[in-house]
Design a protein around this motif. Structure first.
Motif, PDB file in Angstrom:
ATOM      1  N   ALA A  25       0.803  -1.223   0.000  1.00 31.64           N
ATOM      2  CA  ALA A  25       0.000   0.000   0.000  1.00 31.64           C
ATOM      3  C   ALA A  25       0.835   1.272   0.000  1.00 31.64           C
ATOM      4  O   ALA A  25       0.300   2.355   0.180  1.00 31.64           O
ATOM      5  CB  ALA A  25      -0.925   0.001   1.215  1.00 31.64           C
ATOM      6  N   GLY A  26       2.135   1.165  -0.231  1.00 31.79           N
ATOM      7  CA  GLY A  26       2.982   2.348  -0.161  1.00 31.79           C
ATOM      8  C   GLY A  26       3.228   2.735   1.289  1.00 31.79           C
ATOM      9  O   GLY A  26       2.706   2.118   2.222  1.00 31.79           O
ATOM     10  N   GLY A  27       4.052   3.752   1.501  1.00 32.58           N
ATOM     11  CA  GLY A  27       4.310   4.218   2.857  1.00 32.58           C
ATOM     12  C   GLY A  27       5.498   3.575   3.526  1.00 32.58           C
ATOM     13  O   GLY A  27       5.768   3.840   4.696  1.00 32.58           O
ATOM     14  N   GLY A  28       6.247   2.741   2.799  1.00 33.95           N
ATOM     15  CA  GLY A  28       7.409   2.098   3.400  1.00 33.95           C
ATOM     16  C   GLY A  28       8.467   3.086   3.846  1.00 33.95           C
ATOM     17  O   GLY A  28       9.205   2.842   4.801  1.00 33.95           O
ATOM     18  N   GLY A  29       8.529   4.222   3.167  1.00 39.57           N
ATOM     19  CA  GLY A  29       9.501   5.253   3.542  1.00 39.57           C
ATOM     20  C   GLY A  29       9.254   5.832   4.916  1.00 39.57           C
ATOM     21  O   GLY A  29      10.167   6.377   5.544  1.00 39.57           O
ATOM     22  N   PHE A  30       8.005   5.713   5.421  1.00 40.06           N
ATOM     23  CA  PHE A  30       7.704   6.148   6.782  1.00 40.06           C
ATOM     24  C   PHE A  30       8.486   5.325   7.793  1.00 40.06           C
ATOM     25  O   PHE A  30       8.666   5.735   8.938  1.00 40.06           O
ATOM     26  CB  PHE A  30       6.206   5.980   7.076  1.00 40.06           C
ATOM     27  CG  PHE A  30       5.319   6.943   6.336  1.00 40.06           C
ATOM     28  CD1 PHE A  30       5.672   8.257   6.155  1.00 40.06           C
ATOM     29  CD2 PHE A  30       4.107   6.514   5.818  1.00 40.06           C
ATOM     30  CE1 PHE A  30       4.842   9.134   5.476  1.00 40.06           C
ATOM     31  CE2 PHE A  30       3.264   7.374   5.150  1.00 40.06           C
ATOM     32  CZ  PHE A  30       3.632   8.693   4.974  1.00 40.06           C
ATOM     33  N   ILE A  31       8.916   4.136   7.381  1.00 42.62           N
ATOM     34  CA  ILE A  31       9.662   3.245   8.267  1.00 42.62           C
ATOM     35  C   ILE A  31      11.153   3.262   7.951  1.00 42.62           C
ATOM     36  O   ILE A  31      11.987   3.353   8.849  1.00 42.62           O
ATOM     37  CB  ILE A  31       9.122   1.801   8.139  1.00 42.62           C
ATOM     38  CG1 ILE A  31       7.651   1.743   8.548  1.00 42.62           C
ATOM     39  CG2 ILE A  31       9.957   0.830   8.983  1.00 42.62           C
ATOM     40  CD1 ILE A  31       6.991   0.405   8.299  1.00 42.62           C
ATOM     41  N   SER A  32      11.506   3.182   6.653  1.00 42.67           N
ATOM     42  CA  SER A  32      12.914   3.025   6.295  1.00 42.67           C
ATOM     43  C   SER A  32      13.754   4.279   6.550  1.00 42.67           C
ATOM     44  O   SER A  32      14.849   4.179   7.125  1.00 42.67           O
ATOM     45  CB  SER A  32      13.046   2.603   4.823  1.00 42.67           C
ATOM     46  OG  SER A  32      12.500   3.583   3.958  1.00 42.67           O
ATOM     47  N   LEU A  33      13.279   5.460   6.141  1.00 41.99           N
ATOM     48  CA  LEU A  33      14.079   6.671   6.354  1.00 41.99           C
ATOM     49  C   LEU A  33      14.280   6.972   7.831  1.00 41.99           C
ATOM     50  O   LEU A  33      15.417   7.245   8.254  1.00 41.99           O
ATOM     51  CB  LEU A  33      13.465   7.865   5.625  1.00 41.99           C
ATOM     52  CG  LEU A  33      14.256   9.173   5.743  1.00 41.99           C
ATOM     53  CD1 LEU A  33      15.693   8.993   5.245  1.00 41.99           C
ATOM     54  CD2 LEU A  33      13.567  10.302   4.977  1.00 41.99           C
ATOM     55  N   PRO A  34      13.227   6.928   8.672  1.00 41.50           N
ATOM     56  CA  PRO A  34      13.473   7.075  10.112  1.00 41.50           C
ATOM     57  C   PRO A  34      14.445   6.036  10.647  1.00 41.50           C
ATOM     58  O   PRO A  34      15.218   6.315  11.555  1.00 41.50           O
ATOM     59  CB  PRO A  34      12.072   6.900  10.722  1.00 41.50           C
ATOM     60  CG  PRO A  34      11.147   7.362   9.654  1.00 41.50           C
ATOM     61  CD  PRO A  34      11.781   6.899   8.369  1.00 41.50           C
ATOM     62  N   GLY A  35      14.414   4.823  10.061  1.00 37.36           N
ATOM     63  CA  GLY A  35      15.350   3.786  10.488  1.00 37.36           C
ATOM     64  C   GLY A  35      16.791   4.218  10.287  1.00 37.36           C
ATOM     65  O   GLY A  35      17.645   4.044  11.170  1.00 37.36           O
ATOM     66  N   TYR A  36      17.083   4.774   9.124  1.00 33.76           N
ATOM     67  CA  TYR A  36      18.431   5.280   8.862  1.00 33.76           C
ATOM     68  C   TYR A  36      18.780   6.433   9.802  1.00 33.76           C
ATOM     69  O   TYR A  36      19.881   6.493  10.363  1.00 33.76           O
ATOM     70  CB  TYR A  36      18.547   5.771   7.417  1.00 33.76           C
ATOM     71  CG  TYR A  36      18.713   4.672   6.392  1.00 33.76           C
ATOM     72  CD1 TYR A  36      19.930   4.023   6.224  1.00 33.76           C
ATOM     73  CD2 TYR A  36      17.647   4.278   5.578  1.00 33.76           C
ATOM     74  CE1 TYR A  36      20.093   3.021   5.282  1.00 33.76           C
ATOM     75  CE2 TYR A  36      17.796   3.279   4.631  1.00 33.76           C
ATOM     76  CZ  TYR A  36      19.020   2.650   4.485  1.00 33.76           C
ATOM     77  OH  TYR A  36      19.171   1.650   3.553  1.00 33.76           O
ATOM     78  N   LEU A  37      17.848   7.345   9.992  1.00 30.66           N
ATOM     79  CA  LEU A  37      18.116   8.518  10.814  1.00 30.66           C
ATOM     80  C   LEU A  37      18.249   8.180  12.293  1.00 30.66           C
ATOM     81  O   LEU A  37      18.943   8.867  13.039  1.00 30.66           O
ATOM     82  CB  LEU A  37      17.009   9.560  10.603  1.00 30.66           C
ATOM     83  CG  LEU A  37      17.003  10.218   9.214  1.00 30.66           C
ATOM     84  CD1 LEU A  37      15.721  10.992   8.987  1.00 30.66           C
ATOM     85  CD2 LEU A  37      18.214  11.137   9.043  1.00 30.66           C
ATOM     86  N   LEU A  38      17.601   7.119  12.721  1.00 33.24           N
ATOM     87  CA  LEU A  38      17.719   6.689  14.125  1.00 33.24           C
ATOM     88  C   LEU A  38      19.143   6.283  14.472  1.00 33.24           C
ATOM     89  O   LEU A  38      19.531   6.291  15.643  1.00 33.24           O
ATOM     90  CB  LEU A  38      16.768   5.519  14.398  1.00 33.24           C
ATOM     91  CG  LEU A  38      15.284   5.867  14.595  1.00 33.24           C
ATOM     92  CD1 LEU A  38      14.444   4.596  14.644  1.00 33.24           C
ATOM     93  CD2 LEU A  38      15.084   6.684  15.867  1.00 33.24           C
ATOM     94  N   THR A  39      19.947   5.913  13.471  1.00 31.75           N
ATOM     95  CA  THR A  39      21.332   5.499  13.719  1.00 31.75           C
ATOM     96  C   THR A  39      22.263   6.695  13.868  1.00 31.75           C
ATOM     97  O   THR A  39      23.448   6.524  14.161  1.00 31.75           O
ATOM     98  CB  THR A  39      21.850   4.625  12.563  1.00 31.75           C
ATOM     99  OG1 THR A  39      21.948   5.417  11.365  1.00 31.75           O
ATOM    100  CG2 THR A  39      20.924   3.451  12.318  1.00 31.75           C
ATOM    101  N   GLY A  40      21.735   7.900  13.656  1.00 34.04           N
ATOM    102  CA  GLY A  40      22.561   9.097  13.758  1.00 34.04           C
ATOM    103  C   GLY A  40      23.223   9.515  12.462  1.00 34.04           C
ATOM    104  O   GLY A  40      24.093  10.390  12.463  1.00 34.04           O
ATOM    105  N   MET A  41      22.849   8.892  11.355  1.00 31.01           N
ATOM    106  CA  MET A  41      23.415   9.277  10.053  1.00 31.01           C
ATOM    107  C   MET A  41      23.027  10.712   9.717  1.00 31.01           C
ATOM    108  O   MET A  41      21.930  11.155  10.033  1.00 31.01           O
ATOM    109  CB  MET A  41      22.890   8.357   8.939  1.00 31.01           C
ATOM    110  CG  MET A  41      23.393   6.938   8.996  1.00 31.01           C
ATOM    111  SD  MET A  41      22.718   5.932   7.635  1.00 31.01           S
ATOM    112  CE  MET A  41      23.622   6.638   6.230  1.00 31.01           C
TER     113      MET A  41
END
Length: 254
Positions: A25-41
């Motif tokens: 249904a789309g919306g995967g970026g709501f999970i993946s981008l925060p995932g990257y940013l949570l690491t401090g990148m």
């Protein structure tokens, strides 16, 4: 534990989950981008690396939907061309914005995104259309591709969901047609923006390629669910990730 290993342990499972959600249904970026940013990148590196991994997964999802006849290629072509132009425009705009400003923008974007996800009915959409005749459907698809392309290149999360709703609401497509054309256009926006980020050195290739394998796996399972007409509520997962991401961003700015 090594910080680099922790980064992989955070990103890869979330990218897998994002691929699964995005394929349906789309919306995967709501999970993946925060995932990257949570690491401090750094923000720009996170967006660029996210484009790499999501491009790999979306390629598989698009191929599977095309093979099963879910992509109306006439309308898809118009959306794809405009989406390619828009995504590169958006990526160049993103590179011009300071990372600190990006974080401030996220404090506004995340609550709005959460409200949208909470209220959205797209995950429960039916295969039926309203029955109304839509004039200039190709132009509508082109406009949707351009606007969503700019957004995807600039930031990204939710592009697939926004496209899905736009094609269903503005072009009067059923969910299968809308999801098919969304995948084709979203794949184009990913590659268009990825090209810009690669040429500016804002992509972690090793992490992106590794996470991309998890994205492929998630998209494979997600498309199987979609093609098999099996429902799965992704709203609680997205809201949980967004909440964690919002708290982390707020703490960094205080």
């Amino acid at each position: 534990m090594d910080s680099e290993l922790i980064r992989y342990l955070i990103v890869c499972p979330l990218v897998f989950l994002a691929g699964f959600v995005d394929a349906m249904a789309g919306g995967g970026g709501f999970i993946s981008l925060p995932g990257y940013l949570l690491t401090g990148m750094p923000v720009h590196l996170a967006i660029g690396t996210n484009k790499l991994s999501s491009s790999m997964g979306t390629t598989l999802a698009t191929w599977r939907l095309a093979r099963n006849g879910f992509i109306p290629w006439k309308q898809a072509l118009f959306a794809v061309i405009s989406a390619l132009i828009g995504s590169q425009m958006g990526a160049y705009i993103a590179l011009l914005i300071d990372a600190h400003i990006f974080k401030i923008l996220m404090l506004v974007i995340i609550p709005l995104t959460s409200w949208y996800v909470f209220r959205s009915h797209s995950l429960g959409a039916t295969e039926e259309t309203s029955g109304k005749v839509v004039n200039h459907k190709n132009l509508i698809c082109m406009a949707i591709g351009l606007v969503m392309g700019i957004y995807d290149g600039f930031y990204g999360p939710g592009t697939g969901t926004f496209m899905l709703l736009a094609f269903m609401g503005l072009a009067n497509m059923n969910i299968k047609e809308a999801n098919g054309i969304t995948k084709a256009a979203n794949l184009t926006t990913n590659f268009g923006a990825l090209y810009v980020f690669l040429t500016h050195g804002t992509v972690d290739l090793m992490l992106g390629l590794t996470a991309g394998l998890f994205s492929i796996a998630g998209n494979y399972l997600g498309t199987r669910q979609f093609i098999g007409k099996q429902s799965f509520s992704v709203r609680p997962i997205i809201l949980l990730v967004l909440t964690i991401f919002f708290v982390k961003t707020l703490m960094e700015l205080i």
